[in-house]
Scaffold this motif. Structure first.
Motif, PDB file in Angstrom:
ATOM      1  N   LEU A  48       0.888  -1.091   0.108  1.00  0.00           N
ATOM      2  CA  LEU A  48      -0.122  -0.154   0.119  1.00  0.00           C
ATOM      3  C   LEU A  48       0.889   1.181   0.017  1.00  0.00           C
TER       4      LEU A  48
ATOM      5  N   LEU B 161      -0.763   8.108   5.819  1.00  0.00           N
ATOM      6  CA  LEU B 161      -0.038   6.665   5.724  1.00  0.00           C
ATOM      7  C   LEU B 161       1.363   6.901   6.291  1.00  0.00           C
TER       8      LEU B 161
ATOM      9  N   TYR C  22      -5.613   4.143  -3.857  1.00  0.00           N
ATOM     10  CA  TYR C  22      -5.699   3.793  -2.636  1.00  0.00           C
ATOM     11  C   TYR C  22      -6.481   2.741  -2.058  1.00  0.00           C
TER      12      TYR C  22
ATOM     13  N   ALA D 249      -5.723  -0.612   0.337  1.00  0.00           N
ATOM     14  CA  ALA D 249      -6.239  -0.301   1.857  1.00  0.00           C
ATOM     15  C   ALA D 249      -7.128  -1.319   2.199  1.00  0.00           C
TER      16      ALA D 249
END
Lengths: 111, 193
Positions: free
Chosen positions: A14, A84, B43, B47
């Motif tokens: 990610l 993040l 994302y 995620a």
């Protein structure tokens, strides 16, 4: 001994993608948001709050960043990078402390 | 949500999906779920994979324990949306509302096991102070937590230190008690994928 696992691999995938994929913002902009470093005001105000005091982000913080020229898509990306980044620092700090604790706890660690 | 694109910027097929979910479930899709549908290639897709692995992947911690960790980390971050959502999910998962409420109100006196209590204290310190040392981890290990359990708890902590920030930065709308219960039920049946 802590080691790589699927959770860490998924987290790393990610982070790596968000920082390095082709996207609306440059990789340099995203790295700066991730590290909360060298950002121009008023973006700095928004990103710093996302990192340190997220519950205090206001409509005005987002509006000020937009008025300074950032599009919604750019802010979408940079806010995600900032979130993040802080998460990643906490994760790495925790894992490093665990590694140190398990190394220190081994029978041969005192020699 | 504060960015208009997160309210209206979805593809037609995604908008139709949101409408169908609302029609069939009787509940609106929570903003946390909507977010991962916006440009999922950037994302949302990854995620979801990470959060599902942390919250539902193999672990010696129960699902209730991990949902309580999510609620606890969210409480430290003062993220009202995530506190409410994951308190409701932990309460359904155990199922024991009193235990969850006690842990979130006064961790030291809550009727939970020492390994979970020590782990929640460690996650709270890490999230609040941004730093933690080997001595803190030795305390957790001495309470009977395995290194693998610490790793798993840190993954939950990482997932919710992202989601809490996005909830508050983007301004997720708080859910009604009925929508919270429905959302918790969904998360326990389907997870985060």
């Amino acid at each position: 001994m802590p080691g790589d696992d699927k959770k860490r691999a998924a987290h790393r995938a990610l982070v790596d993608h968000v920082l390095n994929a082709e996207s609306t913002t440059s990789a340099q902009q995203r790295a700066r948001a991730f590290n909360n470093d060298a950002l121009p005001p008023p973006l700095h105000t928004l990103i710093s709050k996302v990192v340190a005091r997220p519950a205090q982000v206001t409509d005005a913080d987002v509006a000020a960043a937009q008025e300074s020229g950032y599009t919604e898509d750019e802010l979408f990306e940079l806010v995600i990078c900032a979130a993040l980044g802080q998460s990643d620092r906490l994760y790495e700090t925790g894992l490093a402390a665990l590694t140190q604790a398990t190394i220190d706890g081994r029978p041969d660690s005192a020699t | 949500m504060r960015l208009d694109l997160l309210n209206h910027g979805y593809r037609p097929g995604t908008k139709l999906l949101f409408a169908l979910i609302r029609a069939f479930s009787g509940h609106p899709l929570p903003d946390a779920a909507k977010l991962v549908f916006y440009r999922p290639g950037f994302y949302g897709a990854r995620a979801k994979t990470f959060t599902h692995e942390a919250m539902r992947g193999p672990s010696a911690w129960s699902i209730g324990d991990r949902e309580l960790m999510a609620a606890y980390v969210s409480k430290v971050n003062e993220s009202a949306f995530c506190v409410a959502a994951h308190t409701a999910t932990a309460e359904q998962a155990y199922p024991d509302s009193a235990k969850v409420q006690a842990a979130l109100t006064d961790l030291d006196s809550a009727p939970i096991g020492e390994p979970l209590r020590a782990t929640l204290h460690m996650l709270g310190k890490l999230t609040r102070q941004g730093t933690i040392g080997a001595e803190d981890m030795r305390d957790v290990l001495a309470a009977g937590v395995t290194p693998e359990q610490v790793e798993d708890a840190l993954a939950v902590c990482a997932a919710f230190n992202v989601t809490d920030r996005l909830a508050d930065a983007f301004g997720f709308e708080l859910l009604s008690p009925e929508d919270l219960e429905a959302g918790a039920n969904y998360l326990l049946k389907r997870g985060y994928r």
